[in-house]
Design an enzyme around this catalytic site. Structure first.
Site, PDB file in Angstrom:
ATOM      1  N   HIS A  39       0.822  -1.211   0.000  1.00  0.00           N
ATOM      2  CA  HIS A  39       0.000   0.000   0.000  1.00  0.00           C
ATOM      3  C   HIS A  39       0.854   1.259   0.000  1.00  0.00           C
ATOM      4  O   HIS A  39       1.644   1.488   0.921  1.00  0.00           O
ATOM      5  CB  HIS A  39      -0.910   0.012   1.227  1.00  0.00           C
ATOM      6  N   ASP A  41       0.211   5.523  -1.122  1.00  0.00           N
ATOM      7  CA  ASP A  41      -0.794   6.511  -1.529  1.00  0.00           C
ATOM      8  C   ASP A  41      -0.228   7.623  -2.412  1.00  0.00           C
ATOM      9  O   ASP A  41      -0.803   8.727  -2.457  1.00  0.00           O
ATOM     10  CB  ASP A  41      -1.444   7.128  -0.290  1.00  0.00           C
ATOM     11  N   GLU A 142      -8.845   1.485  -2.528  1.00  0.00           N
ATOM     12  CA  GLU A 142      -8.919   1.557  -1.068  1.00  0.00           C
ATOM     13  C   GLU A 142     -10.286   2.082  -0.627  1.00  0.00           C
ATOM     14  O   GLU A 142     -10.465   3.265  -0.413  1.00  0.00           O
ATOM     15  CB  GLU A 142      -7.808   2.441  -0.506  1.00  0.00           C
ATOM     16  N   HIS A 169     -13.225   1.833   3.744  1.00  0.00           N
ATOM     17  CA  HIS A 169     -12.221   2.719   4.332  1.00  0.00           C
ATOM     18  C   HIS A 169     -12.740   3.032   5.729  1.00  0.00           C
ATOM     19  O   HIS A 169     -13.247   2.142   6.410  1.00  0.00           O
ATOM     20  CB  HIS A 169     -11.998   3.968   3.470  1.00  0.00           C
ATOM     21  N   HIS A 215      -8.954  -1.924   7.432  1.00  0.00           N
ATOM     22  CA  HIS A 215     -10.033  -0.940   7.638  1.00  0.00           C
ATOM     23  C   HIS A 215     -11.394  -1.539   7.973  1.00  0.00           C
ATOM     24  O   HIS A 215     -12.325  -0.776   8.236  1.00  0.00           O
ATOM     25  CB  HIS A 215     -10.204  -0.023   6.412  1.00  0.00           C
ATOM     26  N   HIS A 236      -2.314  -3.116   4.668  1.00  0.00           N
ATOM     27  CA  HIS A 236      -1.536  -2.188   5.497  1.00  0.00           C
ATOM     28  C   HIS A 236      -2.114  -2.147   6.914  1.00  0.00           C
ATOM     29  O   HIS A 236      -2.749  -1.188   7.322  1.00  0.00           O
ATOM     30  CB  HIS A 236      -1.463  -0.797   4.870  1.00  0.00           C
ATOM     31  N   ASP A 305       2.278   2.056   3.800  1.00  0.00           N
ATOM     32  CA  ASP A 305       1.311   3.165   3.846  1.00  0.00           C
ATOM     33  C   ASP A 305       1.991   4.511   3.616  1.00  0.00           C
ATOM     34  O   ASP A 305       1.497   5.551   4.065  1.00  0.00           O
ATOM     35  CB  ASP A 305       0.554   3.172   5.180  1.00  0.00           C
TER      36      ASP A 305
END
Length: 417
Positions: A39, A41, A142, A169, A215, A236, A305
């Protein structure tokens, strides 16, 4: 006093030599086995910093992010699942469009930097990229809100190259409950998974989409582990017993992931590493050690992450620092086999099994029944695709030509004048 100084110098040299040996060995192992991170971003940073106008930046020189090409090379990052993330505020609005635009960012980054990044959708693609000394670029969406409760959208995302979906999420979807339910900050609406959510799990198995449980609530974790025919991932998340955040994975679930032959990819966000604002590399290694002790080295991976969090541990400031973490694991006595498993072999095994389950279901037809309209009705949604009496058996009436519009929203009558 003189001999003390000599002894201290000798000990210091021995420690430094050991550190150098571990670092050198880490780099050697990373040259033999692809490091696959679950993961990152960076695509969202492209949205935030440049509104996805990639010509406005150079990934070779970009310094505002945890990730750029020189850092990727220094970190021996062989494969990355880039997150196609959009905020929960987009749910019931433009989440699908926003997500497609983030998917597009990953495709365009690969085209802009073909010497360094190569688009990937399979285990074979990852290994080919590794042989070419390029970073295999995969996509994970995600948040289940991104599919707008549509299996057709899920399937089209797969066709665009998406290979995992994080079921939620930090917000519920109409079919799955998120991790904040376990903290008391959100309310369960699905008892974990709705009937539609359970069908979605089967459809993900059918098409070969990795199921990501980062999540989600603990109840969802266990329901999916019951339902899925394929291994699952936590892209993650870290160990709950080391840091008691509900975003992390409790020991009983770690053991079930091992039984399912899945993977937990350790998160580097300070708040999930130490449950405090500060953390260091050694604290992250503690999560690796704990997961190995509880469930075995076969379920561990890396899920940094990066570029999705505001605080990262000292010693893991950006993606160039992975070799230092690998060196720390070696210092703690991890074997070559264990390190290589965590680097990438575990994820490759999980991914191959998901592909195998997909291939075994090639004769299974797509699930075509839409989510009950009453579960998703809102002012931004039309009734196209639903008969006057929806598949849940409840009459849904929209007086589109009347001055008063009656909407049934999760069992509540709302009058719009």
């Amino acid at each position: 006093m003189y001999w003390r100084v000599i002894l201290l110098n000798v000990l210091s040299g021995f420690i430094n030599c050991s550190a150098d040996i571990n670092r050198e060995k880490a780099e050697r192992l990373m040259a033999e086995t692809p490091l696959i991170d679950g993961h990152n971003d960076l695509p969202w940073q492209m949205r935030q910093l440049f509104n996805n106008e990639l010509e406005k930046m150079d990934l070779n020189t970009l310094e505002k992010t945890h990730t750029n090409i020189p850092k990727i090379k220094a970190g021996h990052l062989s494969a990355q699942f880039w997150a196609a993330y959009v905020p929960c505020e987009s749910q019931y609005k433009d989440a699908v469009r926003q997500t497609v635009e983030q998917i597009d960012v990953v495709h365009r980054l690969c085209r802009l930097y073909p010497d360094d990044l190569i688009f990937a959708t399979s285990t074979d693609d990852i290994l080919t990229a590794f042989q070419q000394n390029k970073t295999a670029s995969l996509i994970g969406v995600e948040g289940g809100h991104s599919i707008d409760s549509s299996l057709g959208t899920l399937r089209m995302f797969y066709n665009l190259g998406v290979r995992y979906l994080t079921l939620t999420h930090s917000c519920n979807t109409p079919w799955a409950d998120n991790w904040l339910v376990d903290t008391g900050k959100d309310t369960a609406i699905n008892n974990g998974l709705s009937d539609f959510g359970k069908e979605l799990i089967k459809e993900m198995n059918r098409i070969g989409m990795l199921i990501d449980l980062a999540h989600v609530s603990e109840k969802v974790m266990n329901l999916v582990l019951d339902l899925s025919n394929a291994p699952v991932i936590f892209s993650h998340s870290s160990a709950y017993e080391v840091c008691n955040s509900k975003r992390n994975v409790p020991d009983d679930v770690l053991k079930r992931v091992a039984q399912k032959k899945g993977i937990v990819m350790v998160n580097f966000y300070n708040d999930y590493v130490t449950c405090q604002k500060t953390a260091n590399l050694s604290n992250v290694a503690d999560h690796f050690d704990h997961i190995k002790k509880v469930a075995g080295h076969e379920i561990i991976g890396f899920g940094g992450d990066y570029d999705g969090v505001t605080r990262v541990p000292k010693g893991l400031e950006d993606v160039s620092k992975y070799p230092d973490l690998v060196a720390e694991l070696l210092r703690r006595g991890w074997t070559d086999i264990e390190v290589k498993a965590a680097l990438g072999n575990n994820l490759l095994r999980v991914f191959k099994e998901v592909e195998k389950v997909r291939d075994s279901m090639s004769s299974v037809k797509p699930y075509e029944v839409p989510i009950p309209y009453a579960d998703v009705v809102n002012p931004c949604r039309t009734m196209y695709g639903y008969p006057p009496q929806d598949n849940a058996g409840s009459m849904v009436s929209l007086g589109l030509h009347l001055p008063v519009l009656t909407l049934l929203l999760h069992g509540t009558i709302v009058w719009l004048f």
